[in-house]
Motif scaffolding. Structure first.
Motif, PDB file in Angstrom:
ATOM      1  N   SER A  38       0.835  -1.198   0.000  1.00  0.00           N
ATOM      2  CA  SER A  38       0.000   0.000   0.000  1.00  0.00           C
ATOM      3  C   SER A  38       0.869   1.247   0.000  1.00  0.00           C
ATOM      4  O   SER A  38       2.045   1.216   0.367  1.00  0.00           O
ATOM      5  CB  SER A  38      -0.972   0.017   1.187  1.00  0.00           C
ATOM      6  N   ASN A  40       1.786   5.078   1.199  1.00  0.00           N
ATOM      7  CA  ASN A  40       1.706   5.954   2.359  1.00  0.00           C
ATOM      8  C   ASN A  40       2.289   7.325   2.018  1.00  0.00           C
ATOM      9  O   ASN A  40       3.018   7.481   1.033  1.00  0.00           O
ATOM     10  CB  ASN A  40       2.499   5.363   3.528  1.00  0.00           C
ATOM     11  N   ALA A 130      -2.948  -2.776   3.844  1.00  0.00           N
ATOM     12  CA  ALA A 130      -3.379  -1.398   4.089  1.00  0.00           C
ATOM     13  C   ALA A 130      -3.120  -0.950   5.520  1.00  0.00           C
ATOM     14  O   ALA A 130      -3.273   0.235   5.840  1.00  0.00           O
ATOM     15  CB  ALA A 130      -4.871  -1.265   3.773  1.00  0.00           C
ATOM     16  N   ALA A 134       0.010   3.105   8.714  1.00  0.00           N
ATOM     17  CA  ALA A 134      -1.058   4.028   9.095  1.00  0.00           C
ATOM     18  C   ALA A 134      -1.654   3.675  10.448  1.00  0.00           C
ATOM     19  O   ALA A 134      -1.882   4.553  11.293  1.00  0.00           O
ATOM     20  CB  ALA A 134      -2.149   4.043   8.024  1.00  0.00           C
ATOM     21  N   GLY A 162      -5.839   7.660   5.279  1.00  0.00           N
ATOM     22  CA  GLY A 162      -5.303   6.397   5.755  1.00  0.00           C
ATOM     23  C   GLY A 162      -5.136   6.354   7.259  1.00  0.00           C
ATOM     24  O   GLY A 162      -5.662   5.463   7.945  1.00  0.00           O
ATOM     25  N   LYS A 318      -7.025   3.892   2.241  1.00  0.00           N
ATOM     26  CA  LYS A 318      -5.741   3.540   1.660  1.00  0.00           C
ATOM     27  C   LYS A 318      -5.826   3.220   0.167  1.00  0.00           C
ATOM     28  O   LYS A 318      -6.850   2.774  -0.340  1.00  0.00           O
ATOM     29  CB  LYS A 318      -5.152   2.321   2.386  1.00  0.00           C
TER      30      LYS A 318
END
Length: 328
Positions: A38, A40, A130, A134, A162, A318
């Motif tokens: 994922s 960020n 995901a 986060a 996120g 996300k």
């Protein structure tokens, strides 16, 4: 194997989708067949160097020192080094690789075992990917810096991104009364995540409403520090984890000084991954207290498009990268 490489700073167009050598695990490493990753804010800043401190704090002055982006991964252990004790081939795992060289935007990656925990059985690989950076960021801000307590009035500013979507749910898991601040289109999502109250920032400025909060967690922080302080209860705490650079720097440089007057605490969050914290999050996932929100999915070959979308700043939850073709 296929992998994403960032040989220079710049826009998402600087990313390259290349054929590279499959890594071999060292004695203390695990080789993971990646199923999902994922994006960020960490990835965005590392690519664009839009925050110049990225260059000064080890990222590389003229070009990225580490050209392998991608921190959050979920996948299956394919092989382990001889000193690895926590995992074995066939284990499904997820983790944050930012302390171990990154490289998650690839079909395979090697990392130290302390960057990983077992994937919850009730989570897909995409959902698990995901989570790490986060969710742990939200946990650190609320629990460690904010010292959240049951029945406190907690406000999450930037509740649709996120970090923010995890912060709403984690705050609820601690028994807080949660107010979520987001745009009009995300109000219902915030309610579904468990927020007790929602505020549409396009219609209302919560810092001028007269309501006071025991803890304000700013996943996006666009108000002056003085405005956040005004919205705190007499012993309240403000924690900024993201948003405008000016507000983050203000909290870092002035937060301690402002905390010395009036009993209110103003702090900027600096978060580093810890295996025990990700394992704590895993427990919340397994118990159904936290569920990741995924906005869009992109195949590895479309990482450039994924970064373009992420860079617009409007992702709800996300943006996930899959190793298989995916519908957006």
């Amino acid at each position: 194997m296929k992998a994403i490489v960032s040989p220079k700073y710049g826009s998402p167009d600087a990313l390259r989708f290349l054929e590279v050598a499959k890594p071999v695990p060292r004695d203390d490493e695990v080789l993971i067949k990646v199923h999902a990753a994922s994006v960020n804010a960490f990835d965005w800043h590392a690519l664009t160097a839009d925050v110049f401190l990225v260059r000064l704090m080890g990222g590389g002055l003229l070009k990225p020192k580490n050209p392998r982006p991608g921190e959050d991964v979920a996948g299956t252990v394919e092989a382990v080094g001889r000193n690895v004790q926590q995992f074995k081939p066939g284990d499904d795992v997820f983790g944050d690789l930012c302390e171990c060289g990154c490289g998650g935007f690839a079909e395979y990656v090697c990392t130290r075992e302390n960057a990983l925990v077992l994937k919850p059985a009730n989570m897909t690989f995409e959902q698990a990917a995901a989570v790490p950076m986060a969710a742990v960021t939200a946990l650190h801000g609320l629990r460690d810096v904010g010292q959240i307590q049951p029945r406190q009035k907690v406000l999450i500013n930037g509740a649709s991104g996120g970090v923010g979507t995890f912060a709403v749910q984690i705050a609820k898991s601690f028994g807080a009364e949660v107010t979520a601040v987001c745009s009009t289109k995300n109000l219902e999502q915030a309610r579904e995540l468990g927020a007790d109250h929602v505020i549409d920032y396009t219609q209302e400025d919560f810092t001028r409403s007269g309501q006071r909060y025991d803890l304000i967690f700013a996943a996006n922080g666009y108000h002056p520090l003085s405005a956040y302080k005004r919205a705190l209860s007499p012993k309240g705490t403000y924690v900024v984890a993201g948003g405008a650079l000016a507000q983050i720097m203000q909290a870092m440089l002035l937060g301690r000084w402002m905390s010395q007057t009036g009993g209110k605490k103003m702090a900027a969050l600096t978060s580093r991954p810890k295996q025990k914290d990700l394992d704590y999050i895993r427990g919340l996932l397994e118990d159904g207290k936290v569920t990741p929100v995924i906005d869009r999915r992109y195949p590895l070959s479309d990482v450039v498009e994924a970064f373009r979308y992420f860079g617009q700043g409007h992702a709800r939850g996300k943006v996930v990268i899959t190793m298989e073709p995916a519908n957006r």
